[in-house]
Design an enzyme around this catalytic site. Structure first.
Site, PDB file in Angstrom:
ATOM      1  N   HIS A 147       0.857  -1.181   0.000  1.00  0.00           N
ATOM      2  CA  HIS A 147       0.000   0.000   0.000  1.00  0.00           C
ATOM      3  C   HIS A 147       0.892   1.228   0.000  1.00  0.00           C
ATOM      4  O   HIS A 147       1.685   1.445   0.920  1.00  0.00           O
ATOM      5  CB  HIS A 147      -0.910   0.010   1.228  1.00  0.00           C
ATOM      6  CG  HIS A 147      -1.751   1.253   1.332  1.00  0.00           C
ATOM      7  ND1 HIS A 147      -2.772   1.535   0.452  1.00  0.00           N
ATOM      8  CD2 HIS A 147      -1.703   2.289   2.206  1.00  0.00           C
ATOM      9  CE1 HIS A 147      -3.326   2.688   0.780  1.00  0.00           C
ATOM     10  NE2 HIS A 147      -2.688   3.163   1.840  1.00  0.00           N
ATOM     11  N   GLY A 162       3.123   4.968   4.255  1.00  0.00           N
ATOM     12  CA  GLY A 162       2.644   5.638   5.458  1.00  0.00           C
ATOM     13  C   GLY A 162       1.196   5.292   5.718  1.00  0.00           C
ATOM     14  O   GLY A 162       0.529   4.637   4.905  1.00  0.00           O
ATOM     15  N   SER A 164      -2.822   5.514   6.143  1.00  0.00           N
ATOM     16  CA  SER A 164      -3.858   6.075   5.273  1.00  0.00           C
ATOM     17  C   SER A 164      -4.233   7.473   5.744  1.00  0.00           C
ATOM     18  O   SER A 164      -4.440   7.709   6.940  1.00  0.00           O
ATOM     19  CB  SER A 164      -5.082   5.159   5.274  1.00  0.00           C
ATOM     20  OG  SER A 164      -6.099   5.677   4.455  1.00  0.00           O
ATOM     21  N   GLY A 165      -4.313   8.421   4.796  1.00  0.00           N
ATOM     22  CA  GLY A 165      -4.686   9.783   5.127  1.00  0.00           C
ATOM     23  C   GLY A 165      -3.534  10.686   5.497  1.00  0.00           C
ATOM     24  O   GLY A 165      -3.753  11.866   5.805  1.00  0.00           O
ATOM     25  N   VAL A 166      -2.293  10.179   5.457  1.00  0.00           N
ATOM     26  CA  VAL A 166      -1.154  11.011   5.843  1.00  0.00           C
ATOM     27  C   VAL A 166      -0.789  12.008   4.746  1.00  0.00           C
ATOM     28  O   VAL A 166      -0.066  12.985   4.996  1.00  0.00           O
ATOM     29  CB  VAL A 166       0.062  10.125   6.204  1.00  0.00           C
ATOM     30  CG1 VAL A 166       0.729   9.559   4.946  1.00  0.00           C
ATOM     31  CG2 VAL A 166       1.075  10.875   7.064  1.00  0.00           C
ATOM     32  N   LYS A 168      -0.074  10.909   1.140  1.00  0.00           N
ATOM     33  CA  LYS A 168       0.789  10.348   0.089  1.00  0.00           C
ATOM     34  C   LYS A 168       0.321  10.762  -1.302  1.00  0.00           C
ATOM     35  O   LYS A 168       1.117  11.205  -2.124  1.00  0.00           O
ATOM     36  CB  LYS A 168       0.814   8.805   0.207  1.00  0.00           C
ATOM     37  CG  LYS A 168       1.346   8.284   1.528  1.00  0.00           C
ATOM     38  CD  LYS A 168       1.431   6.775   1.527  1.00  0.00           C
ATOM     39  CE  LYS A 168       0.069   6.105   1.418  1.00  0.00           C
ATOM     40  NZ  LYS A 168      -0.791   6.381   2.562  1.00  0.00           N
ATOM     41  N   SER A 169      -0.965  10.610  -1.573  1.00  0.00           N
ATOM     42  CA  SER A 169      -1.476  10.927  -2.910  1.00  0.00           C
ATOM     43  C   SER A 169      -1.382  12.422  -3.204  1.00  0.00           C
ATOM     44  O   SER A 169      -1.039  12.829  -4.322  1.00  0.00           O
ATOM     45  CB  SER A 169      -2.926  10.447  -3.045  1.00  0.00           C
ATOM     46  OG  SER A 169      -3.012   9.038  -2.964  1.00  0.00           O
ATOM     47  N   ASP A 186      -1.836   3.912  -4.712  1.00  0.00           N
ATOM     48  CA  ASP A 186      -2.599   3.069  -3.785  1.00  0.00           C
ATOM     49  C   ASP A 186      -2.041   1.651  -3.653  1.00  0.00           C
ATOM     50  O   ASP A 186      -1.539   1.285  -2.599  1.00  0.00           O
ATOM     51  CB  ASP A 186      -4.075   3.027  -4.175  1.00  0.00           C
ATOM     52  CG  ASP A 186      -4.935   2.498  -3.041  1.00  0.00           C
ATOM     53  OD1 ASP A 186      -4.514   2.629  -1.878  1.00  0.00           O
ATOM     54  OD2 ASP A 186      -6.001   1.955  -3.310  1.00  0.00           O
ATOM     55  N   GLU A 212      -6.710   8.776  -6.207  1.00  0.00           N
ATOM     56  CA  GLU A 212      -7.831   9.176  -5.343  1.00  0.00           C
ATOM     57  C   GLU A 212      -7.394  10.334  -4.458  1.00  0.00           C
ATOM     58  O   GLU A 212      -6.454  10.205  -3.665  1.00  0.00           O
ATOM     59  CB  GLU A 212      -8.285   8.008  -4.474  1.00  0.00           C
ATOM     60  CG  GLU A 212      -9.404   8.395  -3.511  1.00  0.00           C
ATOM     61  CD  GLU A 212      -9.679   7.335  -2.461  1.00  0.00           C
ATOM     62  OE1 GLU A 212     -10.518   7.592  -1.573  1.00  0.00           O
ATOM     63  OE2 GLU A 212      -9.049   6.263  -2.514  1.00  0.00           O
ATOM     64  N   ARG A 253      18.598  14.231  12.014  1.00  0.00           N
ATOM     65  CA  ARG A 253      18.775  15.614  11.557  1.00  0.00           C
ATOM     66  C   ARG A 253      20.063  15.800  10.766  1.00  0.00           C
ATOM     67  O   ARG A 253      20.293  16.873  10.215  1.00  0.00           O
ATOM     68  CB  ARG A 253      18.765  16.570  12.762  1.00  0.00           C
ATOM     69  CG  ARG A 253      17.476  16.508  13.554  1.00  0.00           C
ATOM     70  CD  ARG A 253      17.466  17.504  14.703  1.00  0.00           C
ATOM     71  NE  ARG A 253      17.550  18.882  14.236  1.00  0.00           N
ATOM     72  CZ  ARG A 253      17.545  19.935  15.058  1.00  0.00           C
ATOM     73  NH1 ARG A 253      17.471  19.752  16.365  1.00  0.00           N
ATOM     74  NH2 ARG A 253      17.616  21.153  14.575  1.00  0.00           N
TER      75      ARG A 253
END
Length: 329
Positions: A147, A162, A164-166, A168-169, A186, A212, A253
Site C-alpha cells: 500500500h 505511510g 492512510s490519510g497522511v 501520500k497521494s 494506492d 484518489e 537531523r
C-alpha cells in the site's frame, strides 16, 4: 508473496510487443499446451537426441536451433527413429524451433502422439533465448503488493508509504504538477529481478494511473497531465515513509546513519519524513531524490559535513573560538 504458474498456452497468449515479442505459433501437439512451465530456463537438447540422457534438463523449454535440427535430419536419413522416440518419453513442457525451421512429419507425428506442444518462431536462437529469459525473469520473479504511491523524481524511483490519510497521494500529485511522473497509486506491485533489483508497477494496469484525492475523487493523471506524466514501471531506489509529526520522537537531523528496508530480500534506503502544517513535502522529496543520485555518484553530503567538523575541531580553531570570547555577563 505468491508463486506464479504458467502453462505453454499462457506463454503463447502473452501480449508481448516490440523487442519483447517471441513471435511463436503452435505447429503440433496442441493437446500439450496445458503443460506447466516450472523452470525459468532453456535447454539445448543436442546431447539428448544423440542418446546421452544423463543430467538431461527435460523440465525446461527445449530449444532446437539449426544445429539440433540438422542432427535430427541426419538421424532420420540414417533410420535412427528410436532415438527420436526415446526423446519424447520425457515429459517436457514444450519444444521450440527457431529460424522458422520446419521439423519433419515424423517428428511432428511423434510429438502429437506424445502430447508435447511443438512451437515455431522466426527469431534466431540467440535473440529468442534472450527474450524468453527476460519473460521468465518477469513471470517467475518473487512478487508482493504494498500500500503506497510510487513516483519517479529526477529519475529516482521513490516509493511513498505511510498510514492512510497522511497525504501520500496529495504529495504525489504536487510532484506530478512539478514535472515528475507517477508510476502507481494506492496498490503497488513489486518484484525482485536478478536477485538485486526491485521493480515496481501498478497492481492493476487499468487503474494504476488513476489517483484518489479526498474531497476531489478519482482523477486520471494521464488525461489531466499527458502521457509524459506517467510511467508503466520503474526500479524502486528509495522508500520514503510519511508519518504524522511526533513530538516525542527523535528524527535524524544529520543523515550520517543510513537506514534500510528489506523488500523481497533486497535492502533499499529508507528515510522518515514527519508531516505537519507548513512543511513543503514535494520540495523535501525532490531534495532527497537529488541527494540519493549524488550518493550513487559517490558523494555523501552528511559524511562530508561530519569530516569538515572533525577537521575544524582538530585544527584547534573551535577551541580558540570558544575560549577566546569574553563573558558578556
Amino acid at each position: 508473496m505468491s508463486e506464479k504458474k504458467i502453462t505453454v498456452l499462457d506463454l503463447l497468449d502473452l501480449d508481448l510487443k516490440g523487442q519483447d515479442s517471441l513471435n511463436m505459433k503452435c505447429i503440433a501437439g496442441r493437446s500439450g499446451l496445458y503443460r506447466e512451465i516450472t523452470v525459468s530456463d532453456i535447454n539445448r537438447p543436442g546431447l539428448a537426441i544423440s542418446g546421452f540422457y544423463e543430467s538431461f534438463a527435460y523440465e525446461r523449454v527445449q530449444l532446437f536451433g539449426r544445429g539440433e535440427s540438422a542432427y535430427l535430419g541426419k538421424l532420420e536419413s540414417e533410420g535412427n527413429f528410436d532415438l527420436i522416440k526415446k526423446f519424447f518419453t520425457y515429459e517436457m513442457p514444450c519444444i521450440v524451433f527457431s529460424h522458422s525451421i520446419e521439423p519433419s512429419e515424423f517428428f511432428l507425428s511423434v510429438a502429437e502422439s506424445s502430447r508435447c506442444a511443438v512451437l515455431q518462431t522466426d527469431l534466431i536462437s540467440t535473440d529468442f533465448s534472450q527474450r524468453l529469459l527476460r519473460v521468465f525473469s518477469n513471470i517467475f520473479a518473487p512478487k508482493k503488493t504494498l500500500h503506497g504511491v510510487f513516483v519517479e523524481v529526477y529519475g529516482v524511483g521513490i516509493l511513498l508509504i505511510g498510514e492512510s490519510g497522511v497525504g501520500k497521494s496529495e504529495t504525489a500529485l504536487e510532484l506530478v504538477e512539478r514535472g515528475h511522473r507517477l508510476v502507481a497509486d494506492d496498490i503497488v506491485e513489486i518484484r525482485c529481478v536478478n536477485g538485486n533489483s526491485i521493480i515496481g508497477q501498478g497492481a492493476n494496469k487499468l487503474i494504476s494511473h488513476h489517483m484518489e484525492i479526498r474531497g476531489l475523487g478519482i482523477i486520471n493523471i494521464a488525461q489531466l497531465y499527458g502521457v509524459g506524466a506517467i510511467r508503466e514501471q520503474k526500479e524502486v531506489q528509495m522508500v520514503i515513509k510519511l508519518e504524522a509529526w511526533n513530538q516525542t520522537k527523535v528524527y535524524d537531523r544529520i543523515g550520517t546513519k543510513g537506514a534500510f528496508i528489506d523488500l523481497l530480500g533486497v535492502k533499499i534506503p529508507i528515510i522518515e519524513i514527519p508531516v505537519k502544517p507548513g512543511r513543503n513535502l514535494p520540495i523535501i522529496i525532490e531534495a532527497a531524490a537529488m541527494n540519493e543520485r549524488l550518493k550513487t555518484m559517490g558523494y555523501y553530503s552528511a559524511q562530508e559535513f561530519n569530516q569538515n567538523i572533525l577537521r575544524w575541531i582538530e585544527t584547534g580553531a573551535a577551541q580558540r573560538d570558544y575560549y577566546g570570547k569574553e563573558d558578556s555577563y
